[in-house]
Design a protein around this motif. Structure first.
Motif, PDB file in Angstrom:
ATOM      1  N   GLN A  95       0.766  -1.423  -0.514  1.00 17.23           N
ATOM      2  CA  GLN A  95      -0.146   0.103   0.077  1.00 17.23           C
ATOM      3  C   GLN A  95       0.542   1.331   0.073  1.00 17.23           C
ATOM      4  O   GLN A  95       0.913   2.401  -0.617  1.00 17.23           O
ATOM      5  CB  GLN A  95      -1.003  -0.246   1.560  1.00 17.23           C
ATOM      6  N   LEU A  96       2.003   1.360   0.455  1.00 15.91           N
ATOM      7  CA  LEU A  96       2.140   2.465   0.826  1.00 15.91           C
ATOM      8  C   LEU A  96       3.697   2.466  -0.125  1.00 15.91           C
ATOM      9  O   LEU A  96       3.650   3.506  -0.697  1.00 15.91           O
ATOM     10  CB  LEU A  96       3.028   1.937   2.308  1.00 15.91           C
ATOM     11  N   PHE A  97       4.445   1.351  -0.908  1.00 15.54           N
ATOM     12  CA  PHE A  97       5.069   1.831  -2.432  1.00 15.54           C
ATOM     13  C   PHE A  97       4.598   2.214  -3.360  1.00 15.54           C
ATOM     14  O   PHE A  97       4.557   3.013  -3.604  1.00 15.54           O
ATOM     15  CB  PHE A  97       5.270   0.286  -2.944  1.00 15.54           C
ATOM     16  N   GLU A  98       2.786   2.065  -3.309  1.00 12.79           N
ATOM     17  CA  GLU A  98       1.535   2.197  -4.261  1.00 12.79           C
ATOM     18  C   GLU A  98       1.926   3.788  -4.132  1.00 12.79           C
ATOM     19  O   GLU A  98       1.499   4.966  -5.018  1.00 12.79           O
ATOM     20  CB  GLU A  98       0.144   1.758  -4.180  1.00 12.79           C
ATOM     21  N   GLN A  99       1.457   4.397  -2.742  1.00 14.62           N
ATOM     22  CA  GLN A  99       1.280   5.344  -2.239  1.00 14.62           C
ATOM     23  C   GLN A  99       2.431   6.423  -3.251  1.00 14.62           C
ATOM     24  O   GLN A  99       2.330   7.592  -3.402  1.00 14.62           O
ATOM     25  CB  GLN A  99       1.171   5.573  -1.066  1.00 14.62           C
ATOM     26  N   LEU A 100       3.849   5.842  -2.833  1.00 11.66           N
ATOM     27  CA  LEU A 100       5.067   6.633  -3.348  1.00 11.66           C
ATOM     28  C   LEU A 100       4.918   6.617  -4.944  1.00 11.66           C
ATOM     29  O   LEU A 100       5.715   7.416  -5.641  1.00 11.66           O
ATOM     30  CB  LEU A 100       6.105   6.523  -2.584  1.00 11.66           C
ATOM     31  N   LYS A 101       4.874   5.278  -5.857  1.00  7.49           N
ATOM     32  CA  LYS A 101       4.636   5.425  -7.094  1.00  7.49           C
ATOM     33  C   LYS A 101       3.554   5.978  -7.926  1.00  7.49           C
ATOM     34  O   LYS A 101       4.511   6.655  -8.553  1.00  7.49           O
ATOM     35  CB  LYS A 101       3.909   3.598  -7.313  1.00  7.49           C
ATOM     36  N   ILE A 102       2.463   5.847  -7.382  1.00  5.42           N
ATOM     37  CA  ILE A 102       1.358   7.433  -7.468  1.00  5.42           C
ATOM     38  C   ILE A 102       2.043   8.964  -7.491  1.00  5.42           C
ATOM     39  O   ILE A 102       2.216   9.686  -8.061  1.00  5.42           O
ATOM     40  CB  ILE A 102       0.250   7.382  -7.051  1.00  5.42           C
ATOM     41  N   ALA A 103       2.684   9.551  -6.118  1.00  3.97           N
ATOM     42  CA  ALA A 103       3.126  10.072  -6.470  1.00  3.97           C
ATOM     43  C   ALA A 103       4.482  11.027  -7.024  1.00  3.97           C
ATOM     44  O   ALA A 103       4.261  11.862  -7.235  1.00  3.97           O
ATOM     45  CB  ALA A 103       3.415  11.193  -4.651  1.00  3.97           C
ATOM     46  N   GLU A 104       4.660   9.961  -6.977  1.00  7.97           N
ATOM     47  CA  GLU A 104       6.536  10.240  -8.458  1.00  7.97           C
ATOM     48  C   GLU A 104       5.923  10.102  -8.939  1.00  7.97           C
ATOM     49  O   GLU A 104       6.506  10.873 -10.366  1.00  7.97           O
ATOM     50  CB  GLU A 104       6.581   8.365  -8.202  1.00  7.97           C
ATOM     51  N   GLU A 105       5.217   9.182 -10.076  1.00  5.39           N
ATOM     52  CA  GLU A 105       4.090   9.661 -11.590  1.00  5.39           C
ATOM     53  C   GLU A 105       3.444  10.404 -11.326  1.00  5.39           C
ATOM     54  O   GLU A 105       2.510  11.453 -12.507  1.00  5.39           O
ATOM     55  CB  GLU A 105       3.699   8.443 -11.806  1.00  5.39           C
TER      56      GLU A 105
END
Length: 178
Positions: A95-105
């Motif tokens: 879940q946290l990885f996905e949040q970081l990925k979304i923010a990066e993108e």
């Protein structure tokens, strides 16, 4: 839940930084989501929580299911989590990885609940407004809830706008009661 998020954060950040460096954000996102699905299985959750099962046995189950999809780097992540008794936090890591990925993108996930299905024009206008507000590409998930009577509720992270008739009626009831 907050404790699992706190426990998972260093693992998610380490995985994210590695995946970003290797330009493998999508692959890692898929892998972590698969691991989270596995860990969510009731039998697997019992296995992870069972102190009499060795870390090697727990890891071999993950490796057996994922096969060649489990890279050495991902295996290292699982080993570190297992050694620290943190395998139960794998869903939070994903879940946290996905949040970081979304923010990066520069993407944001929005949830819109409305009393009626919005028209194409309304969806377009809302999308443009949210893209502008958040200075990011907003992915909108729509849901219809006729019990709202009219209006809509928009939720992006912690930011919420609720102009449904139900909410307005509840505010009116509270004002009258006071």
């Amino acid at each position: 839940m907050a404790e699992l998020i706190t426990t998972a954060r260093p693992y998610a950040e380490a995985a994210f930084n590695f995946a970003k460096e290797k330009n493998q954000l999508t692959q890692w996102s898929d892998l972590l989501n698969n691991l989270a699905l596995m860990a969510a299985d009731a039998t697997m959750a019992k296995l992870i929580a069972n102190p009499s099962v060795t870390n090697e046995n727990k890891l071999s189950v993950f490796a057996g299911v994922l096969g060649s999809d489990l890279t050495n780097e991902a295996k290292n992540l699982l080993v570190a989590m297992a050694e620290n008794g943190r395998l139960s936090a794998i869903a939070s890591v994903a879940q946290l990885f996905e949040q970081l990925k979304i923010a990066e993108e520069k993407r944001v996930k929005a949830y819109v609940v409305s009393a009626m299905e919005p028209t194409v024009e309304q969806k377009s206008n809302l999308s443009a407004a949210l893209n502008s507000k958040f200075n990011a590409e907003v992915d909108i998930e729509y849901q219809v809830d006729q019990s709202l009577i009219c209006g809509l509720r928009v939720k992006v992270g912690d930011w919420v706008v609720d102009n449904t008739a139900n909410t307005q009626l509840q505010k009116l009831r509270a004002a009258i009661a006071n």
